[in-house]
Motif scaffolding. Structure first.
Motif, PDB file in Angstrom:
ATOM      1  N   ARG A  20      38.906  42.644  39.343  1.00  0.00           N
ATOM      2  CA  ARG A  20      37.636  42.437  38.671  1.00  0.00           C
ATOM      3  C   ARG A  20      36.582  41.971  39.678  1.00  0.00           C
ATOM      4  NH1 ARG A  20      39.266  38.693  33.516  1.00  0.00           N
ATOM      5  NH2 ARG A  20      38.891  37.114  35.119  1.00  0.00           N
ATOM      6  N   ARG A  21      35.336  42.262  39.352  1.00  0.00           N
ATOM      7  CA  ARG A  21      34.219  41.692  40.114  1.00  0.00           C
ATOM      8  C   ARG A  21      33.461  40.748  39.208  1.00  0.00           C
ATOM      9  NH1 ARG A  21      31.302  46.023  41.234  1.00  0.00           N
ATOM     10  NH2 ARG A  21      29.789  45.606  39.566  1.00  0.00           N
ATOM     11  N   ARG A  22      33.316  39.512  39.670  1.00  0.00           N
ATOM     12  CA  ARG A  22      32.509  38.528  38.943  1.00  0.00           C
ATOM     13  C   ARG A  22      31.316  38.185  39.830  1.00  0.00           C
ATOM     14  NH1 ARG A  22      33.638  34.966  34.809  1.00  0.00           N
ATOM     15  NH2 ARG A  22      35.879  35.379  34.983  1.00  0.00           N
ATOM     16  N   ASP A  23      30.137  38.662  39.447  1.00  0.00           N
ATOM     17  CA  ASP A  23      28.954  38.564  40.300  1.00  0.00           C
ATOM     18  C   ASP A  23      29.270  39.227  41.640  1.00  0.00           C
ATOM     19  OD1 ASP A  23      27.581  37.300  38.242  1.00  0.00           O
ATOM     20  OD2 ASP A  23      28.204  35.306  38.906  1.00  0.00           O
ATOM     21  N   GLU A  24      29.205  38.483  42.755  1.00  0.00           N
ATOM     22  CA  GLU A  24      29.464  39.119  44.058  1.00  0.00           C
ATOM     23  C   GLU A  24      30.903  38.941  44.525  1.00  0.00           C
ATOM     24  OE1 GLU A  24      27.984  34.949  45.265  1.00  0.00           O
ATOM     25  OE2 GLU A  24      27.877  36.323  43.546  1.00  0.00           O
ATOM     26  N   HIS A  25      31.741  38.291  43.724  1.00  0.00           N
ATOM     27  CA  HIS A  25      33.110  38.009  44.141  1.00  0.00           C
ATOM     28  C   HIS A  25      34.120  38.899  43.403  1.00  0.00           C
ATOM     29  CE1 HIS A  25      31.843  34.611  46.501  1.00  0.00           C
ATOM     30  NE2 HIS A  25      31.246  34.056  45.468  1.00  0.00           N
ATOM     31  N   TYR A  26      35.285  39.098  44.056  1.00  0.00           N
ATOM     32  CA  TYR A  26      36.368  39.884  43.474  1.00  0.00           C
ATOM     33  C   TYR A  26      37.504  38.947  43.051  1.00  0.00           C
ATOM     34  CZ  TYR A  26      33.867  43.785  45.528  1.00  0.00           C
ATOM     35  OH  TYR A  26      32.887  44.697  45.852  1.00  0.00           O
ATOM     36  N   GLU A  27      38.200  39.327  41.972  1.00  0.00           N
ATOM     37  CA  GLU A  27      39.310  38.547  41.446  1.00  0.00           C
ATOM     38  C   GLU A  27      40.520  39.452  41.224  1.00  0.00           C
ATOM     39  OE1 GLU A  27      36.703  35.513  38.594  1.00  0.00           O
ATOM     40  OE2 GLU A  27      37.748  37.248  37.708  1.00  0.00           O
ATOM     41  N   ILE A  28      41.701  38.907  41.477  1.00  0.00           N
ATOM     42  CA  ILE A  28      42.941  39.618  41.164  1.00  0.00           C
ATOM     43  C   ILE A  28      43.658  38.856  40.053  1.00  0.00           C
ATOM     44  CG2 ILE A  28      45.208  40.352  42.007  1.00  0.00           C
ATOM     45  CD1 ILE A  28      43.972  40.764  44.749  1.00  0.00           C
ATOM     46  N   ILE A  29      44.012  39.598  38.986  1.00  0.00           N
ATOM     47  CA  ILE A  29      44.690  39.047  37.832  1.00  0.00           C
ATOM     48  C   ILE A  29      46.028  39.763  37.692  1.00  0.00           C
ATOM     49  CG2 ILE A  29      44.499  38.498  35.377  1.00  0.00           C
ATOM     50  CD1 ILE A  29      42.155  37.433  37.028  1.00  0.00           C
ATOM     51  N   ALA A  30      47.116  39.019  37.529  1.00  0.00           N
ATOM     52  CA  ALA A  30      48.446  39.617  37.349  1.00  0.00           C
ATOM     53  C   ALA A  30      49.022  39.156  36.028  1.00  0.00           C
ATOM     54  CB  ALA A  30      49.380  39.229  38.495  1.00  0.00           C
ATOM     55  N   ASN A  31      49.293  40.123  35.144  1.00  0.00           N
ATOM     56  CA  ASN A  31      49.866  39.814  33.826  1.00  0.00           C
ATOM     57  C   ASN A  31      49.075  38.723  33.111  1.00  0.00           C
ATOM     58  OD1 ASN A  31      52.047  41.685  34.058  1.00  0.00           O
ATOM     59  ND2 ASN A  31      53.085  40.244  35.411  1.00  0.00           N
ATOM     60  N   GLY A  32      47.756  38.828  33.225  1.00  0.00           N
ATOM     61  CA  GLY A  32      46.877  37.889  32.548  1.00  0.00           C
ATOM     62  C   GLY A  32      46.682  36.567  33.257  1.00  0.00           C
ATOM     63  N   THR A  33      47.367  36.350  34.386  1.00  0.00           N
ATOM     64  CA  THR A  33      47.251  35.094  35.130  1.00  0.00           C
ATOM     65  C   THR A  33      46.340  35.279  36.331  1.00  0.00           C
ATOM     66  OG1 THR A  33      49.475  34.382  34.498  1.00  0.00           O
ATOM     67  CG2 THR A  33      48.510  33.330  36.429  1.00  0.00           C
ATOM     68  N   PHE A  34      45.312  34.432  36.448  1.00  0.00           N
ATOM     69  CA  PHE A  34      44.426  34.472  37.610  1.00  0.00           C
ATOM     70  C   PHE A  34      45.224  34.117  38.869  1.00  0.00           C
ATOM     71  CE2 PHE A  34      41.865  32.153  40.676  1.00  0.00           C
ATOM     72  CZ  PHE A  34      40.800  33.028  40.894  1.00  0.00           C
ATOM     73  N   LEU A  35      45.129  34.976  39.879  1.00  0.00           N
ATOM     74  CA  LEU A  35      45.828  34.713  41.141  1.00  0.00           C
ATOM     75  C   LEU A  35      44.905  34.141  42.196  1.00  0.00           C
ATOM     76  CD1 LEU A  35      48.321  37.657  41.738  1.00  0.00           C
ATOM     77  CD2 LEU A  35      48.773  35.381  40.849  1.00  0.00           C
ATOM     78  N   MET A  36      43.811  34.862  42.477  1.00  0.00           N
ATOM     79  CA  MET A  36      42.927  34.448  43.561  1.00  0.00           C
ATOM     80  C   MET A  36      41.633  35.223  43.473  1.00  0.00           C
ATOM     81  SD  MET A  36      44.978  36.316  46.662  1.00  0.00           S
ATOM     82  CE  MET A  36      46.477  35.474  46.207  1.00  0.00           C
ATOM     83  N   ASP A  37      40.626  34.722  44.187  1.00  0.00           N
ATOM     84  CA  ASP A  37      39.368  35.454  44.277  1.00  0.00           C
ATOM     85  C   ASP A  37      38.790  35.285  45.673  1.00  0.00           C
ATOM     86  OD1 ASP A  37      38.113  32.963  44.407  1.00  0.00           O
ATOM     87  OD2 ASP A  37      37.431  33.008  42.332  1.00  0.00           O
ATOM     88  N   THR A  38      37.638  35.878  45.886  1.00  0.00           N
ATOM     89  CA  THR A  38      37.029  35.868  47.215  1.00  0.00           C
ATOM     90  C   THR A  38      35.946  34.811  47.357  1.00  0.00           C
ATOM     91  OG1 THR A  38      35.449  37.592  46.538  1.00  0.00           O
ATOM     92  CG2 THR A  38      37.505  38.319  47.569  1.00  0.00           C
ATOM     93  N   SER A  39      35.943  33.805  46.473  1.00  0.00           N
ATOM     94  CA  SER A  39      34.864  32.820  46.486  1.00  0.00           C
ATOM     95  C   SER A  39      34.998  31.784  47.591  1.00  0.00           C
ATOM     96  CB  SER A  39      34.778  32.109  45.131  1.00  0.00           C
ATOM     97  OG  SER A  39      35.957  31.376  44.871  1.00  0.00           O
ATOM     98  N   ASP A  40      36.218  31.579  48.126  1.00  0.00           N
ATOM     99  CA  ASP A  40      36.382  30.515  49.118  1.00  0.00           C
ATOM    100  C   ASP A  40      37.265  30.983  50.271  1.00  0.00           C
ATOM    101  OD1 ASP A  40      36.748  28.175  50.549  1.00  0.00           O
ATOM    102  OD2 ASP A  40      36.942  26.900  48.792  1.00  0.00           O
TER     103      ASP A  40
END
Length: 223
Positions: A20-40
């Motif tokens: 997913r992209r949230r604003d300018e950052h990308y997120e990876i979700i596995a089986n509905g669980t947030f794993l990590m994003d590119t915010s930090d």
């Protein structure tokens, strides 16, 4: 208001993975669980730096590392940016995540690292790899879960058991470093590491905006 856009959704052998992209950052979700994003990415970089710093100075130049989990690519990119690392091997079980780095938007983070001749990407399950492989490394930098106490899939729990840690030790050269990322420090995991025969067990923390700090658990395979 933040805008969230689903860029890709795949069903794999271990369930669903979503980019997913949230604003300018990308997120990876596995089986509905947030794993990590590119915010930090500070703790993912610490995972690499702390492992190298824990090696004796004379062993740092040309040290080999196995990175468990490609994720958003921060750990790989940071390792490849440091000329002291020699062989850089990444084990990633999700074909979708590899695709997002090779042909997708995450190439902006990892493109240079993927083109580095030191880098090898293995499409394989890390837990299976540490049990089945005969390769050894100077450092294992593992980031496939939200931590030893919060795994993404049930099968990953074995990695943090005595048997799993013995398999990790077998993949390390004598005096090699095991570094494990966690969304929170775990005293229980520190105890498990000591009971599994590792020495020099300690935890480095990275403060976050809210809640408990991220952590990197470090341990040494005795020589």
């Amino acid at each position: 208001m933040s805008e969230t856009v689903t860029l890709d959704r795949r069903e794999g052998p271990h369930g669903e993975v979503v980019l997913r992209r949230r604003d300018e950052h990308y997120e990876i979700i596995a089986n509905g669980t947030f794993l990590m994003d590119t915010s930090d990415g500070r703790s993912e970089r610490l995972l690499i730096d702390a492992a190298l710093a824990a090696l004796p100075e004379e062993r740092r130049a040309g040290a080999s590392v196995l990175v468990g989990g490609l994720g958003v690519g921060f750990s790989l990119a940071h390792a490849a940016a440091d000329p002291r690392w020699g062989r850089i091997v990444v084990a990633e079980r999700e074909e979708a995540i590899i695709d997002w780095h090779r042909q997708g938007p995450l190439a902006a983070i990892s493109g240079a690292a993927l083109a580095d001749p030191r880098t090898v990407i293995l499409h394989t399950d890390l837990v299976e790899h540490v049990h089945a492989s005969t390769d050894t490394y100077d450092a294992l930098c593992l980031d496939i879960d939200n931590g030893p106490d919060w795994t993404v899939t049930e099968g990953n729990e074995s990695l943090y058991s005595a048997e799993g840690l013995a398999a990790c030790a077998a993949r390390l050269t004598p005096g090699g470093i095991l570094a494990v990322w966690s969304a929170r420090p775990s005293e229980d995991f520190e105890a498990t590491l000591r009971n599994a025969g590792f020495s020099g067990v300690r935890t480095e923390e990275v403060p976050v905006a809210r809640g408990v700090p991220d952590a990197v658990h470090l341990a040494v395979r005795p020589g």
